[in-house]
Design an enzyme around this catalytic site. Sequence first.
Site, PDB file in Angstrom:
ATOM      1  CE1 TYR A  48      -3.023  -3.046   0.505  1.00  0.00           C
ATOM      2  CE2 TYR A  48      -3.641  -2.183   2.648  1.00  0.00           C
ATOM      3  CZ  TYR A  48      -3.792  -3.126   1.649  1.00  0.00           C
ATOM      4  OH  TYR A  48      -4.707  -4.128   1.810  1.00  0.00           O
ATOM      5  CG  HIS A 103      -0.464  -8.517   0.458  1.00  0.00           C
ATOM      6  ND1 HIS A 103      -0.124  -7.190   0.444  1.00  0.00           N
ATOM      7  CD2 HIS A 103      -1.781  -8.542   0.136  1.00  0.00           C
ATOM      8  CE1 HIS A 103      -1.174  -6.457   0.108  1.00  0.00           C
ATOM      9  NE2 HIS A 103      -2.190  -7.268  -0.080  1.00  0.00           N
TER      10      HIS A 103
END
Length: 277
Positions: A48, A103
């Site tokens: 992010y 992730h």
Amino acid sequence: MEKVRLNNGMEMPCIGLGVFQVDGNTCEKAVSNALALGYRHIDSAHHYFNEAAVGKAVRESSAARSEIWVTSKIWPNEYEDETAVDRMLDRFGLDYLDLVILHQQVGSYLAGYHNLEKAYEAGKIRAIGLSNFESERLEDVLSHAEVKPQILQVECHPYFQQWDLQKRIAPYGMKMECWYPLGHGDAGLLNEPVLVSIAEKYHKSTAQIILKWHVIEGRIPLPKSTNPVHQKENIDLFDFTLTDGEIQQIEALDCGRRYWHMTLAQQEEKFLNIHLD
């Protein structure tokens, strides 16, 4: 803010703020405002590119660090890197993280999970999780794990309720976190007559009804918003409940509709070619 007890005894706030694709100063401001409103759970990731902004907002908050649950995620090109968690802590400017997640279900995920276990045993992280592990690789991790994961984070909303996946993780005491908990802002979902009717009854928005439904079902939704009004609404969930009949009506909306479509082969082709510094 209500809390959920994890399989290692830790308690995490039952709803969090997602910050996917929220950049820099905007992210810092959004997190600071959320913490001021009463949020105590922030969900970030290396991919992010806003961990530093989240960390700054957490450090400058009037809330004690021990009260704030901070999550981040390791990217596949870091799975074999034993320094990945240390570098993550440096980006946040924090001494520990509450939850670190693998992730994606590609790359050297068993090595990555083992490195998270070592960070967990060293006290650098307080819980371990997986994100987007929906193939047989979920069971592969579970069969090799010495510390069973506390969290599985996946797409989940009334149109895609993930009951089979929830059954797979239940024997391990894992909790499900939900990204796209409101269906990626789909107007069709937010205007479903069933949800509108329930919302009118409780004088709430349909988004609040969906989030309350997640919480009642024991999942942890992670709605993303930089709008202070929406942020406030998204945690204004604890002055009402839903009846069993209303929960069944929402469950009946399940139609297997995903908003994120990518096969395992596509995930491997894409994610293994993305390298983060």
